[in-house]
Design a protein around this motif. Structure first.
Motif, short mmCIF file in Angstrom:
data_model
loop_
_atom_site.label_atom_id
_atom_site.label_comp_id
_atom_site.label_asym_id
_atom_site.label_seq_id
_atom_site.Cartn_x
_atom_site.Cartn_y
_atom_site.Cartn_z
N ASP A 90 0.87 -1.17 0.00
CA ASP A 90 0.00 0.00 0.00
C ASP A 90 0.91 1.22 0.00
OD1 ASP A 90 -1.85 -2.01 0.50
OD2 ASP A 90 -3.02 -0.78 1.86
N ASP A 91 0.92 1.93 -1.11
CA ASP A 91 1.78 3.09 -1.30
C ASP A 91 0.88 4.33 -1.38
OD1 ASP A 91 3.54 5.08 -2.22
OD2 ASP A 91 4.63 3.67 -3.49
N MET A 92 1.06 5.25 -0.45
CA MET A 92 0.21 6.45 -0.39
C MET A 92 1.08 7.69 -0.50
SD MET A 92 -2.12 5.36 2.84
CE MET A 92 -2.22 3.63 3.24
N THR A 93 0.78 8.52 -1.49
CA THR A 93 1.46 9.81 -1.61
C THR A 93 0.42 10.91 -1.41
OG1 THR A 93 1.22 9.82 -4.01
CG2 THR A 93 3.29 8.96 -3.12
N PHE A 94 0.85 12.03 -0.84
CA PHE A 94 -0.06 13.08 -0.41
C PHE A 94 0.31 14.41 -1.06
CE2 PHE A 94 0.43 9.86 2.81
CZ PHE A 94 -0.87 9.57 3.18
N THR A 95 -0.71 15.12 -1.54
CA THR A 95 -0.53 16.44 -2.13
C THR A 95 -1.60 17.37 -1.56
OG1 THR A 95 0.20 15.40 -4.20
CG2 THR A 95 -0.39 17.74 -4.29
N ALA A 96 -1.15 18.47 -0.94
CA ALA A 96 -2.11 19.44 -0.41
C ALA A 96 -2.80 20.13 -1.58
CB ALA A 96 -1.39 20.46 0.46
N ARG A 97 -4.11 20.16 -1.57
CA ARG A 97 -4.90 20.85 -2.59
C ARG A 97 -5.23 22.26 -2.13
NH1 ARG A 97 -8.18 18.46 -6.59
NH2 ARG A 97 -6.52 17.33 -7.56
N PRO A 99 -5.38 24.52 2.12
CA PRO A 99 -5.03 24.33 3.53
C PRO A 99 -5.89 23.28 4.24
CG PRO A 99 -5.07 26.66 3.00
CD PRO A 99 -5.64 25.93 1.81
N THR A 100 -7.07 22.98 3.68
CA THR A 100 -7.99 22.06 4.37
C THR A 100 -8.32 20.80 3.56
OG1 THR A 100 -9.90 23.25 3.50
CG2 THR A 100 -9.07 23.93 5.68
N THR A 101 -7.71 20.62 2.40
CA THR A 101 -7.98 19.42 1.60
C THR A 101 -6.68 18.84 1.06
OG1 THR A 101 -8.34 20.67 -0.43
CG2 THR A 101 -10.29 20.14 0.88
N THR A 102 -6.66 17.53 0.93
CA THR A 102 -5.48 16.79 0.48
C THR A 102 -5.92 15.71 -0.50
OG1 THR A 102 -4.46 17.14 2.64
CG2 THR A 102 -3.51 15.40 1.25
N VAL A 103 -5.11 15.51 -1.53
CA VAL A 103 -5.31 14.37 -2.42
C VAL A 103 -4.32 13.29 -2.01
CG1 VAL A 103 -5.15 13.50 -4.78
CG2 VAL A 103 -6.15 15.75 -4.36
N VAL A 104 -4.84 12.11 -1.73
CA VAL A 104 -3.97 10.96 -1.50
C VAL A 104 -4.04 10.10 -2.75
CG1 VAL A 104 -5.79 9.69 -0.25
CG2 VAL A 104 -3.40 8.98 -0.03
N THR A 105 -2.88 9.81 -3.30
CA THR A 105 -2.80 8.85 -4.40
C THR A 105 -2.50 7.52 -3.75
OG1 THR A 105 -2.07 10.52 -5.97
CG2 THR A 105 -1.64 8.22 -6.54
N TYR A 106 -3.50 6.64 -3.81
CA TYR A 106 -3.44 5.34 -3.14
C TYR A 106 -3.18 4.28 -4.19
CZ TYR A 106 -5.07 1.20 -0.63
OH TYR A 106 -5.16 -0.03 -0.07
N THR A 107 -2.04 3.60 -4.06
CA THR A 107 -1.68 2.54 -4.99
C THR A 107 -1.52 1.25 -4.20
OG1 THR A 107 -0.48 4.16 -6.35
CG2 THR A 107 -0.05 1.83 -6.78
N ALA A 108 -2.34 0.27 -4.53
CA ALA A 108 -2.26 -1.04 -3.87
C ALA A 108 -1.80 -2.06 -4.91
CB ALA A 108 -3.63 -1.44 -3.32
N SER A 109 -0.73 -2.77 -4.57
CA SER A 109 -0.19 -3.79 -5.47
C SER A 109 -0.18 -5.13 -4.75
CB SER A 109 1.24 -3.44 -5.88
OG SER A 109 1.28 -2.23 -6.58
N PHE A 110 -0.53 -6.16 -5.50
CA PHE A 110 -0.60 -7.52 -4.95
C PHE A 110 0.23 -8.44 -5.85
CE2 PHE A 110 -4.41 -5.13 -4.14
CZ PHE A 110 -4.59 -5.27 -2.79
N ARG A 111 1.26 -9.05 -5.28
CA ARG A 111 2.08 -10.00 -6.01
C ARG A 111 1.85 -11.38 -5.37
NH1 ARG A 111 5.57 -9.62 -9.75
NH2 ARG A 111 5.85 -7.38 -9.49
N PHE A 112 1.26 -12.25 -6.14
CA PHE A 112 0.90 -13.57 -5.63
C PHE A 112 2.07 -14.54 -5.74
CE2 PHE A 112 -2.98 -11.42 -6.71
CZ PHE A 112 -3.75 -11.67 -5.60
N LYS A 113 2.07 -15.51 -4.83
CA LYS A 113 3.15 -16.50 -4.76
C LYS A 113 2.59 -17.89 -5.04
CE LYS A 113 5.04 -14.02 -0.78
NZ LYS A 113 5.39 -14.20 0.64
N GLY A 114 3.47 -18.76 -5.49
CA GLY A 114 3.10 -20.16 -5.68
C GLY A 114 1.92 -20.33 -6.62
N LEU A 115 1.06 -21.27 -6.29
CA LEU A 115 -0.10 -21.56 -7.13
C LEU A 115 -1.08 -20.40 -7.21
CD1 LEU A 115 -0.86 -25.27 -6.16
CD2 LEU A 115 0.18 -24.42 -8.27
N ALA A 116 -1.07 -19.53 -6.21
CA ALA A 116 -1.97 -18.37 -6.22
C ALA A 116 -1.69 -17.46 -7.42
CB ALA A 116 -1.83 -17.58 -4.92
N ARG A 117 -0.47 -17.52 -7.96
CA ARG A 117 -0.14 -16.70 -9.15
C ARG A 117 -1.06 -17.03 -10.32
NH1 ARG A 117 6.03 -18.13 -9.45
NH2 ARG A 117 4.90 -19.91 -10.21
#
Length: 147
Positions: A90-97, A99-117
């Protein structure tokens, strides 16, 4: 093969407040619809190396991942969770839009192992839906934390 989902989410909190809210990964219970339970392992201040035991439900199955705060910078948080079948980032980067609002860029990556791949190509749409759900829930959950 990894599945990556990315969302830009506008939240009605100042940047510092939003980072403080999200750096405590136990709060995923509030904004991540897949999280059933998330408990801090250990004590003390949240800093790089802090860990949480996260129990998630996906496609009717429950699994547990041990998450670690890998990187904590003023405008970025990176959490990595792992068990025997998946490594999740879970990689989150933040940018102030304003003084009272922020954009979070939320990147979720899933790398499966074994048979789950083998299942990974068939799961993308479900992870995209989870990304949409996070984008919907996070602003409300974080907004409740306003002092």
């Amino acid at each position: 093969m990894a599945i990556t989902v990315k969302r830009d989410i506008l939240v009605g909190l100042p940047l510092g407040d939003l980072v403080a809210y999200l750096e405590d990964f136990s709060r995923t219970e509030e904004w991540d619809p897949g999280t059933v339970r998330c408990v801090r392992v250990g004590e003390g201040p949240v800093r790089e190396g802090a860990e949480w035991r996260n129990t998630s439900r996906f496609r009717g199955r429950t699994s547990e991942l041990l998450y670690r705060l890998e990187s904590r910078e003023p405008g970025r948080l990176v959490f990595v969770g792992e068990n025997r079948t998946v490594r999740a980032t879970d990689d989150m980067t933040f940018t102030a839009r304003s003084p009272t609002t922020t954009v979070v860029t939320y990147t979720a990556s899933f790398r499966f192992k074994g048979l789950a791949r083998l299942a990974a190509p068939f799961l993308r749409s479900e992870f995209e839906r989870l990304g949409d759900d996070v984008a919907e829930r996070l602003p409300t959950a974080a907004g409740r934390r306003r002092g």
